[in-house]
Design an enzyme around this catalytic site. Structure first.
Site, PDB file in Angstrom:
ATOM      1  N   LYS A  71      -6.597 -70.876  30.340  1.00 46.71           N
ATOM      2  CA  LYS A  71      -7.848 -70.249  30.757  1.00 46.71           C
ATOM      3  C   LYS A  71      -7.906 -68.823  30.250  1.00 46.71           C
ATOM      4  CE  LYS A  71     -11.301 -70.155  34.016  1.00 46.71           C
ATOM      5  NZ  LYS A  71     -12.135 -69.906  32.850  1.00 46.71           N
ATOM      6  N   LYS A  95      -1.230 -63.226  34.481  1.00 43.30           N
ATOM      7  CA  LYS A  95      -2.245 -62.960  35.508  1.00 43.30           C
ATOM      8  C   LYS A  95      -2.446 -64.194  36.393  1.00 43.30           C
ATOM      9  CE  LYS A  95      -5.539 -60.531  33.714  1.00 43.30           C
ATOM     10  NZ  LYS A  95      -6.779 -60.146  33.011  1.00 43.30           N
ATOM     11  N   LYS A 107      -7.116 -66.932  25.291  1.00 44.89           N
ATOM     12  CA  LYS A 107      -8.150 -65.919  25.038  1.00 44.89           C
ATOM     13  C   LYS A 107      -8.827 -66.246  23.726  1.00 44.89           C
ATOM     14  CE  LYS A 107      -9.638 -62.124  27.048  1.00 44.89           C
ATOM     15  NZ  LYS A 107      -9.660 -61.839  28.486  1.00 44.89           N
ATOM     16  N   ASP A 147     -15.891 -62.304  28.404  1.00 45.66           N
ATOM     17  CA  ASP A 147     -15.085 -61.070  28.394  1.00 45.66           C
ATOM     18  C   ASP A 147     -15.988 -60.003  27.780  1.00 45.66           C
ATOM     19  OD1 ASP A 147     -12.387 -59.808  28.867  1.00 45.66           O
ATOM     20  OD2 ASP A 147     -12.483 -59.473  26.725  1.00 45.66           O
ATOM     21  N   THR A 193     -14.610 -59.185  39.088  1.00 50.67           N
ATOM     22  CA  THR A 193     -13.525 -58.346  38.558  1.00 50.67           C
ATOM     23  C   THR A 193     -13.602 -56.947  39.172  1.00 50.67           C
ATOM     24  OG1 THR A 193     -13.636 -59.659  36.555  1.00 50.67           O
ATOM     25  CG2 THR A 193     -12.337 -57.654  36.445  1.00 50.67           C
ATOM     26  N   ASN A 224     -19.398 -54.414  32.901  1.00 50.66           N
ATOM     27  CA  ASN A 224     -19.298 -55.365  34.015  1.00 50.66           C
ATOM     28  C   ASN A 224     -18.233 -54.912  35.019  1.00 50.66           C
ATOM     29  OD1 ASN A 224     -17.604 -57.892  35.055  1.00 50.66           O
ATOM     30  ND2 ASN A 224     -19.769 -58.408  35.072  1.00 50.66           N
ATOM     31  N   SER A 354     -13.359 -67.386  38.579  1.00 52.74           N
ATOM     32  CA  SER A 354     -13.575 -68.426  37.560  1.00 52.74           C
ATOM     33  C   SER A 354     -12.898 -69.722  38.006  1.00 52.74           C
ATOM     34  CB  SER A 354     -12.991 -67.999  36.217  1.00 52.74           C
ATOM     35  OG  SER A 354     -13.960 -67.322  35.463  1.00 52.74           O
TER      36      SER A 354
HETATM   37  P1  NAD Z   1     -18.213 -54.474  29.056  1.00 56.38           P
HETATM   38  O1  NAD Z   1     -18.489 -54.620  27.611  1.00 56.38           O
HETATM   39  O2  NAD Z   1     -19.178 -55.007  30.045  1.00 56.38           O
HETATM   40  O3  NAD Z   1     -17.990 -52.913  29.401  1.00 56.38           O
HETATM   41  C1  NAD Z   1     -17.162 -52.069  28.675  1.00 56.38           C
HETATM   42  C2  NAD Z   1     -17.546 -50.638  29.063  1.00 56.38           C
HETATM   43  O4  NAD Z   1     -16.624 -49.727  28.492  1.00 56.38           O
HETATM   44  C3  NAD Z   1     -18.932 -50.204  28.583  1.00 56.38           C
HETATM   45  O5  NAD Z   1     -19.580 -49.462  29.595  1.00 56.38           O
HETATM   46  C4  NAD Z   1     -18.627 -49.294  27.402  1.00 56.38           C
HETATM   47  O6  NAD Z   1     -19.644 -48.329  27.186  1.00 56.38           O
HETATM   48  C5  NAD Z   1     -17.366 -48.651  27.903  1.00 56.38           C
HETATM   49  N1  NAD Z   1     -16.542 -48.010  26.888  1.00 56.38           N
HETATM   50  C6  NAD Z   1     -16.188 -48.462  25.658  1.00 56.38           C
HETATM   51  N2  NAD Z   1     -15.437 -47.553  25.031  1.00 56.38           N
HETATM   52  C7  NAD Z   1     -15.284 -46.502  25.886  1.00 56.38           C
HETATM   53  C8  NAD Z   1     -14.606 -45.257  25.832  1.00 56.38           C
HETATM   54  N3  NAD Z   1     -13.889 -44.916  24.769  1.00 56.38           N
HETATM   55  N4  NAD Z   1     -14.678 -44.438  26.906  1.00 56.38           N
HETATM   56  C9  NAD Z   1     -15.390 -44.773  27.999  1.00 56.38           C
HETATM   57  N5  NAD Z   1     -16.041 -45.947  28.113  1.00 56.38           N
HETATM   58  C10 NAD Z   1     -15.991 -46.800  27.062  1.00 56.38           C
HETATM   59  O7  NAD Z   1     -16.751 -55.107  29.288  1.00 56.38           O
HETATM   60  P2  NAD Z   1     -16.117 -55.579  30.654  1.00 56.38           P
HETATM   61  O8  NAD Z   1     -16.359 -57.027  30.820  1.00 56.38           O
HETATM   62  O9  NAD Z   1     -16.478 -54.621  31.724  1.00 56.38           O
HETATM   63  O10 NAD Z   1     -14.558 -55.431  30.298  1.00 56.38           O
HETATM   64  C11 NAD Z   1     -13.886 -54.171  30.345  1.00 56.38           C
HETATM   65  C12 NAD Z   1     -12.377 -54.417  30.344  1.00 56.38           C
HETATM   66  O11 NAD Z   1     -12.015 -55.245  31.447  1.00 56.38           O
HETATM   67  C13 NAD Z   1     -11.820 -55.129  29.107  1.00 56.38           C
HETATM   68  O12 NAD Z   1     -10.509 -54.665  28.873  1.00 56.38           O
HETATM   69  C14 NAD Z   1     -11.761 -56.585  29.555  1.00 56.38           C
HETATM   70  O13 NAD Z   1     -10.831 -57.351  28.824  1.00 56.38           O
HETATM   71  C15 NAD Z   1     -11.323 -56.401  30.991  1.00 56.38           C
HETATM   72  N6  NAD Z   1     -11.624 -57.531  31.874  1.00 56.38           N
HETATM   73  C16 NAD Z   1     -12.882 -57.995  32.034  1.00 56.38           C
HETATM   74  C17 NAD Z   1     -13.111 -59.044  32.918  1.00 56.38           C
HETATM   75  C18 NAD Z   1     -14.500 -59.547  33.205  1.00 56.38           C
HETATM   76  O14 NAD Z   1     -14.634 -60.389  34.101  1.00 56.38           O
HETATM   77  N7  NAD Z   1     -15.538 -59.053  32.541  1.00 56.38           N
HETATM   78  C19 NAD Z   1     -12.054 -59.643  33.588  1.00 56.38           C
HETATM   79  C20 NAD Z   1     -10.765 -59.139  33.414  1.00 56.38           C
HETATM   80  C21 NAD Z   1     -10.558 -58.078  32.555  1.00 56.38           C
END
Ligand code: NAD
Length: 420
Positions: A71, A95, A107, A147, A193, A224, A354
């Site tokens: 997953k 995880k 992934k 993601d 998350t 997100n 999920s």
């Molecule tokens: P997203 O694309 O919705 O948001 C990413 C955010 O980071 C955006 O607001 C973007 O503007 C910001 N960003 C990018 N570069 C930046 C910087 N240099 N400084 C400050 N802000 C910056 O992505 P997401 O889904 O929120 O995922 C974020 C992280 O969390 C990733 O590492 C992802 O793998 C991890 N993650 C996400 C989920 C999920 O359910 N979405 C679950 C587990 C882990």
């Protein structure tokens, strides 16, 4: 290789090595879990709106399916590399094990800047990627999810494509999670998350004998994960003093009204230009220097490096993003006595919900928002408690304790199945 561009897969392997050594585990086990079982590279032709054809490169990596089907999310980002996807797949295995979910990790990623695509091109790319990985995914085999830069709509297109190819007239919902509610999605998945990050921050505050109410919080990344982390921390009574995204950071020592910032970012696509009384806007890197008690990196990997680790005043760091702290930075932070809730626990709310979505799809029986959030909170608090107990018993940091728990858990199915 500079620290900022450290290979995340090598970091993941170092983390596994450290935990295997601490457990006195065999080299055979290390070799078995330090490389993914399967890594598929695909090329996806997309007919662009101007009639030309562009070819995008993508990956799907399955780290280990000994505990159950694999997953993990799918990322659309210009910096996607095979090693990044391998690292993210590896972290997913750990995880899932830490949370007690019956999965191994996987992934996916496509090297693309989705903001440069029209909606039609994005749909074609999503369908093309789903088609390309169809031979190796399935509800009992490998279950993708959203993601970075992928969302419920992208999952809906992928469900449709997969159902056409494999369904032969049936709609196959359980093969993707993070779907729209109207298409077998789970209430509370979108929030999961960030909600989990907030719950973990609150647990850490209790451990550190602090109160979440009025704790000063800074959240890096307002997508997100970061936006819901900020929302729930604000609702828990924390003072959210700084937020940032790719465009800027905003700071108000008296506390930011998070609902207003959320509305602004939703309407304008980012925090750029956000104006509210008492708020300063500055460079996005300034978030590291803000005076706070809790810091939540929720953007991308390698955000906290040896260059900025010393600037972080928070005593609690809750890793919303995957791999946000480099090993060098971690050393600096631990030396200063910081309490780091590792990504494989802190951001596991997404995969936890999920899992609940997958169970509901398989049973065709659906829970309310409150039921989902309650089940998520119970699972995450249990995992937190187990890790903190081992951490105290073995006198190791929280990341190492989490890896030790996960490695113990994976060694059982590997040995029972005769792979070791
Ligand atoms: P997203 O694309 O919705 O948001 C990413 C955010 O980071 C955006 O607001 C973007 O503007 C910001 N960003 C990018 N570069 C930046 C910087 N240099 N400084 C400050 N802000 C910056 O992505 P997401 O889904 O929120 O995922 C974020 C992280 O969390 C990733 O590492 C992802 O793998 C991890 N993650 C996400 C989920 C999920 O359910 N979405 C679950 C587990 C882990």
């Amino acid at each position: 290789m500079s620290e900022k561009t450290l290979n995340p897969f090598e970091i993941a392997q170092q983390q596994i090595r450290k935990a295997c050594d601490a457990l006195g585990e065999t080299d055979e086990l290390y070799y078995l879990i330090s490389e993914p079982q399967r890594a598929l590279e695909v090329s996806i032709p997309v007919r662009m709106d101007d009639g030309s054809t562009k070819v995008f490169v993508g990956y799907r990596v399955q780290h280990n399916d000994a505990p159950g089907p694999t997953k993990g999310g799918i990322r659309f980002h210009p910096k996607v590399t095979k090693d990044e996807v391998k690292a993210l797949a590896t972290w997913m295995t750990f995880k899932c094990l830490v949370l007690g979910l019956p999965y191994g990790g996987a992934k996916g990623g496509v090297k693309v800047n989705p903001h440069e695509l029209s909606k039609n091109e994005l749909e074609q790319l999503s369908r093309g990627y789903a088609k390309a990985i169809t031979p190796i995914i399935g509800e009992k085999r490998d279950i993708p999810a959203p993601d970075v830069n992928t969302d419920a709509q992208v999952m809906a297109w992928m469900v449709d494509e997969y159902s056409q190819l494999r369904g032969v007239g049936q709609t196959l919902l359980a093969v993707f999670t993070g779907k729209p509610i109207e298409l077998g999605g789970c209430l509370g998945r979108k929030e999961a998350t960030g909600y989990g990050v907030a719950i973990m921050a609150r647990e850490a505050a209790i451990t550190k004998k602090m109160s979440i109410e009025n704790s000063k919080v800074a959240v890096q990344g307002f997508g997100n994960v970061g936006s819901y982390a900020a929302k729930y921390l604000y609702e828990m009574g924390a003072k959210v003093v700084a937020l940032s995204d790719y465009s800027c950071s905003i700071h108000n020592d008296e506390g930011i009204h998070v609902p207003t910032a959320l509305k602004y970012a939703e309407e304008n696509g980012s925090l750029k230009g956000f104006i509210a009384e008492g708020c300063n806007i500055s460079d996005r890197e300034d978030i590291f220097k803000v005076d706070c008690d809790i810091f939540a990196p929720c953007a991308l990997e390698n955000a906290i490096t040896s260059r900025n680790a010393d600037d972080i005043s928070a005593s609690i760091i809750v890793e919303g993003a995957n791999g946000p702290t480099t090993p060098e930075a971690e050393k600096i932070l631990l030396k200063k006595g910081k309490f780091i809730i590792p990504d494989i626990l802190a951001n596991a709310g997404g995969v936890t919900v999920s899992y609940l979505e997958w169970v509901q799809n398989l049973y065709h029986y659906y829970w309310s928002f409150e039921e989902v959030q309650d089940k998520q909170a119970i699972k995450m608090k249990d995992a937190y408690k187990n890790i903190v107990e081992l951490m105290d018993e073995k006198q190791v940091d929280m990341r190492q304790a989490a890896y030790m728990i996960a490695i113990k858990k994976i060694s059982a199915p590997l040995r029972l199945r005769g792979w070791l």
